[in-house]
Write a protein that holds these residues in place. Structure first.
Motif, short mmCIF file in Angstrom:
data_model
loop_
_atom_site.label_atom_id
_atom_site.label_comp_id
_atom_site.label_asym_id
_atom_site.label_seq_id
_atom_site.Cartn_x
_atom_site.Cartn_y
_atom_site.Cartn_z
N LEU A 312 87.73 -23.26 -5.12
CA LEU A 312 87.93 -21.91 -4.61
C LEU A 312 89.21 -21.29 -5.16
CD1 LEU A 312 87.40 -19.79 -2.14
CD2 LEU A 312 89.02 -21.20 -0.92
N ARG A 313 90.25 -22.12 -5.26
CA ARG A 313 91.60 -21.61 -5.42
C ARG A 313 91.94 -20.96 -6.75
NH1 ARG A 313 96.79 -25.32 -4.04
NH2 ARG A 313 96.13 -26.33 -5.95
N PRO A 314 91.53 -21.55 -7.90
CA PRO A 314 92.07 -20.99 -9.15
C PRO A 314 91.45 -19.66 -9.57
CG PRO A 314 90.69 -22.89 -9.60
CD PRO A 314 90.74 -22.74 -8.12
N PHE A 315 90.36 -19.24 -8.91
CA PHE A 315 89.70 -18.00 -9.34
C PHE A 315 90.16 -16.82 -8.49
CE2 PHE A 315 86.68 -21.50 -10.11
CZ PHE A 315 86.55 -21.39 -11.48
N SER A 316 89.82 -15.59 -8.93
CA SER A 316 90.06 -14.42 -8.10
C SER A 316 89.09 -14.51 -6.90
CB SER A 316 89.81 -13.14 -8.90
OG SER A 316 88.45 -13.06 -9.24
N THR A 317 89.36 -13.70 -5.85
CA THR A 317 88.65 -13.90 -4.58
C THR A 317 87.13 -14.01 -4.71
OG1 THR A 317 90.37 -12.55 -3.65
CG2 THR A 317 88.54 -13.08 -2.21
N SER B 84 97.50 -0.87 -8.86
CA SER B 84 96.90 -1.79 -9.83
C SER B 84 95.38 -1.65 -9.93
CB SER B 84 97.27 -3.22 -9.50
OG SER B 84 96.87 -3.52 -8.19
N ASN B 85 94.69 -1.43 -8.82
CA ASN B 85 93.23 -1.31 -8.96
C ASN B 85 92.70 0.03 -8.47
OD1 ASN B 85 93.81 -1.91 -6.37
ND2 ASN B 85 92.59 -3.77 -6.24
N CYS B 128 102.80 -15.12 -1.86
CA CYS B 128 102.00 -15.87 -0.91
C CYS B 128 101.98 -17.33 -1.35
CB CYS B 128 100.58 -15.31 -0.84
SG CYS B 128 99.61 -16.16 0.41
N ALA B 129 102.49 -18.19 -0.48
CA ALA B 129 102.65 -19.59 -0.86
C ALA B 129 101.31 -20.33 -0.93
CB ALA B 129 103.57 -20.29 0.13
N CYS B 130 100.29 -19.78 -0.26
CA CYS B 130 99.03 -20.52 -0.20
C CYS B 130 98.36 -20.64 -1.56
CB CYS B 130 98.07 -19.85 0.77
SG CYS B 130 98.61 -20.05 2.46
N HIS B 131 98.17 -19.50 -2.22
CA HIS B 131 97.45 -19.54 -3.50
C HIS B 131 98.16 -18.78 -4.59
CE1 HIS B 131 94.48 -20.05 -0.19
NE2 HIS B 131 94.28 -21.15 -0.87
N GLY B 132 99.45 -18.45 -4.36
CA GLY B 132 100.27 -17.89 -5.44
C GLY B 132 100.12 -16.40 -5.69
N GLY B 133 99.48 -15.65 -4.79
CA GLY B 133 99.35 -14.20 -4.96
C GLY B 133 100.70 -13.51 -4.81
N MET B 134 100.89 -12.35 -5.52
CA MET B 134 102.15 -11.63 -5.42
C MET B 134 101.92 -10.14 -5.20
SD MET B 134 104.30 -13.70 -8.28
CE MET B 134 105.82 -12.80 -8.29
N TYR B 135 102.88 -9.51 -4.47
CA TYR B 135 102.83 -8.08 -4.18
C TYR B 135 104.21 -7.49 -4.43
CZ TYR B 135 98.86 -9.75 -1.38
OH TYR B 135 97.70 -10.36 -0.95
N THR B 142 100.34 -7.62 -7.48
CA THR B 142 100.79 -7.74 -8.87
C THR B 142 100.29 -9.02 -9.52
OG1 THR B 142 102.86 -8.68 -8.08
CG2 THR B 142 102.87 -6.33 -8.58
N LYS B 143 99.81 -9.96 -8.71
CA LYS B 143 99.28 -11.18 -9.30
C LYS B 143 98.12 -11.71 -8.45
CE LYS B 143 100.65 -15.86 -10.70
NZ LYS B 143 100.13 -16.66 -9.56
N ALA B 144 96.97 -12.01 -9.12
CA ALA B 144 95.79 -12.54 -8.43
C ALA B 144 96.15 -13.92 -7.85
CB ALA B 144 94.63 -12.63 -9.40
N PRO B 145 95.36 -14.48 -6.93
CA PRO B 145 93.99 -14.12 -6.56
C PRO B 145 93.76 -12.95 -5.59
CG PRO B 145 94.66 -16.12 -5.41
CD PRO B 145 95.75 -15.78 -6.36
#
Lengths: 406, 183
Positions: A312-317, B84-85, B128-135, B142-145
């Motif tokens: 799940l984790r490495p991809f976009s939502t 961004s989107n 976001c520490a869970c999956h590395g997203g940034m705002y 600014t950074k996915a997911p």
């Protein structure tokens, strides 16, 4: 009306036989349920699982006596009342925690044994499918149980997993709130997951175990060579006293006595973990009470969910959710994706041999990467492993179709 | 008399089916959030005393609410930077103007899977520490997911105050232009 002997003593063998057909039951379900001789200790994992489920059930009953399904009380009822006030409360908790973790290890061994020996193939599809339903039910049972101590990991795992149901861009927040019974995990959420954990899912599991056994009765268990033979003819040999020549043994008492030996070894290890090494099943983060305003710095599921979490984790939502959903259901399709007619151990099946070992190693890599924070290079390795997982399953029908008939 | 049996079977099936549907509906309603939970979904925020450039966390419907009064530099940046989107839209459109000040007011849950992103004052962004997203400082991704910036809660401006949970005209416009999603 059936015939009842008026002279039969109540509860005597004859009396019971006339009312319950105990002899027939015993014959069909145990003494004349035939198991091949050509098996190894991996064939004992089914009964090991049944016994572990028994341990979980018994320890769960005792935990239920003091657990409080209330967001204000749950944490202390587990960590204070059960752990330090209730006599031997710690024993039930450690059996329950260790059992929940170990049961998945055995499930995975049981599954990969089935994959390796082709025990899901023609005639045995329902064994595989009912087993996969059990895997799903055990996963739901593990997740709902993880909510109950209402620690930080409980709360945030509850938040993240229920959010999966919003379906990414589908943005189904209504569905998520419906599942939770609130905008965020709260009292309604804890109460309903408590109900699921102690009643509905265990009921489903017990029903599925019966069904799983049922699917096994006619095709019989596979053997180390995938050899097909006439169980009736082999059984006749055994009954005629040619025990050495016969390829089968009765489930009870012969097979069961081997099973009990394996279980003995297993329970030595099991209780070694319960008494001396239970920490692996007790995440330190979950010893902080749930706090809706603070996410733990690093969230990860228990080890047995890590491989699918890493898909799940490495991809976009959206892509992540699709990949995750794919990983959750694709094992169900195994009997239909494997196009080869051969029932044989993977080592004799050409390219499938490599497919099996790559899948196993890939899932181990996913498991390790899932535990590490999502930074380079771990994120990249996890991404590649997730892509390989998907490619492996897409490739399976083509690989097995070209397999030579043995 | 196959016909009469068929009829009995269909009649029984239809009634049982109706009963099952009714039971399913009752079960669905039992799982719904309670009216008291729904009714408690409004919170009034007074942001007049919020300091500039410092993140304040409030609570609404049990969810954390981020309030970040924008500094001059943040506002200048937000006027230039595109969302961004949502091409053609500037980040400033997602900020809430109360009096002369601009506020970033969002639900503090990552749009990926709902962890709370952490604010980093030195870089003025969220991670976001869970999956590395940034705002960034306007909560734009600014950074996915994460698929989009942090969601803006339904709000209505009431003088210097903000009522969360009520949809004012400014919020409705944001939803219509697709700059935020209903939460």
């Amino acid at each position: 009306m059936a015939h009842f002997d008026e002279n039969a003593k109540p509860f005597s063998h004859k009396w019971l036989n006339e009312r319950l057909a105990v002899d027939t039951l015993k014959r069909v379900l145990s003494t004349e349920y035939w198991i091949p001789k050509n098996i190894n200790f991996l064939w004992a994992m089914g009964m090991v699982l049944a016994a572990t489920f028994g341990m979980l059930l018994i320890s769960g009953i005792f935990l239920l006596m003091y657990y409080q399904p209330n967001t204000q009380l749950a944490f202390d009822s587990v960590n204070y009342t059960i752990m330090s006030e209730v006599g031997y409360g710690w024993l039930w908790r450690h059996i329950h925690g260790v059992g929940a973790s170990v049961v998945f290890l055995i499930i995975y061994i049981h599954m990969f044994t089935g994959i390796y020996y082709g025990s899901y193939k023609r005639g045995r599809e329902l064994i595989w499918l009912s087993g996969m339903l059990l895997f799903v039910a055990f996963s739901a049972e593990a997740f709902s149980g993880y909510m109950l101590p209402w620690g930080q990991m409980s709360y945030w795992a509850g938040m993240v997993i229920t959010n999966l149901f919003s379906g990414g861009s589908l943005h189904a927040t209504g569905l998520v709130e419906w599942i939770r019974g609130d905008y965020v995990p709260s009292q309604a959420f804890l109460n309903r997951f408590f109900m699921l954990h102690v009643l509905l899912i265990p009921l489903a599991i017990i029903g599925l175990i019966v069904f799983h056994f049922g699917t096994l009765r006619i095709p019989h268990v596979n053997n180390q060579d995938g050899e097909e033979f006439d169980f009736d003819a082999e059984a006749e040999k055994w009954k005629a006293g040619q025990k050495k020549e016969s390829k089968v043994i009765p489930f009870n008492p012969v097979f069961l006595s081997k099973d009990v030996f394996v279980m003995g070894v297993y329970f030595i290890l099991f209780f070694f973990l319960v008494f001396y090494n239970f920490e692996f099943a007790m995440d330190p983060v979950n010893f902080d009470p749930a706090n809706p305003l603070k996410t733990p710095t690093h969230i990860y599921p228990e080890w047995y969910f890590l491989w699918s979490y890493e898909i799940l984790r490495p991809f976009s939502t959206n892509i992540g959710l699709i990949a995750f959903a794919f990983a959750q259901v694709i094992f169900f399709a195994l009997p239909f994706l494997d196009r080869s007619p051969n029932v044989a151990p993977a080592s004799r099946r050409g390219p499938f041999k490599y497919w099996f070992w790559i899948l196993l190693v890939d899932m181990l890599i996913l498991t390790f990467m899932g535990k590490l924070p999502p930074v380079k290079p771990w994120g990249t390795i996890g991404y590649v492993a997730a892509v390989i997982f998907i490619i492996l399953w897409i490739a399976l029908p083509f690989i097995t179709k070209s397999e030579k008939k043995l | 008399m196959a016909d009469r049996r068929d009829f009995m079977g269909m009649a029984l099936g239809a009634f049982t089916g109706l009963g099952a549907l009714g039971a399913l509906y009752a079960a669905k309603r039992t799982w719904d959030p309670l009216p008291s939970v729904k009714a408690a979904g409004f919170t009034t925020l007074d942001v007049s005393k919020a300091p500039e450039g410092v993140l304040i966390t409030e609570m609404w419907r049990g969810k954390p609410i981020f309030v970040l009064k924008q500094t001059k530099e943040m506002v200048e940046k937000a006027k230039k930077k595109e969302i961004s989107n949502a091409k053609g839209h500037k980040e400033i459109e997602r900020l809430i103007k109360i009096g002369d000040s601009y506020f970033m007011i969002t639900v503090g849950l990552c749009t990926h899977l709902g962890c709370i992103p952490g604010y980093r004052p030195e870089t003025q962004d969220f991670l976001c520490a869970c999956h590395g997203g940034m705002y960034d400082s306007t909560a734009d991704v600014t950074k996915a997911p994460p698929p989009r910036g942090l969601d803006i809660p339904p709000y209505k401006i009431d003088g210097n105050k903000l009522v969360l949970g009520e949809e004012g005209p400014e919020y409705k416009k944001l939803v219509e232009t697709g700059l935020t999603q209903r939460v």
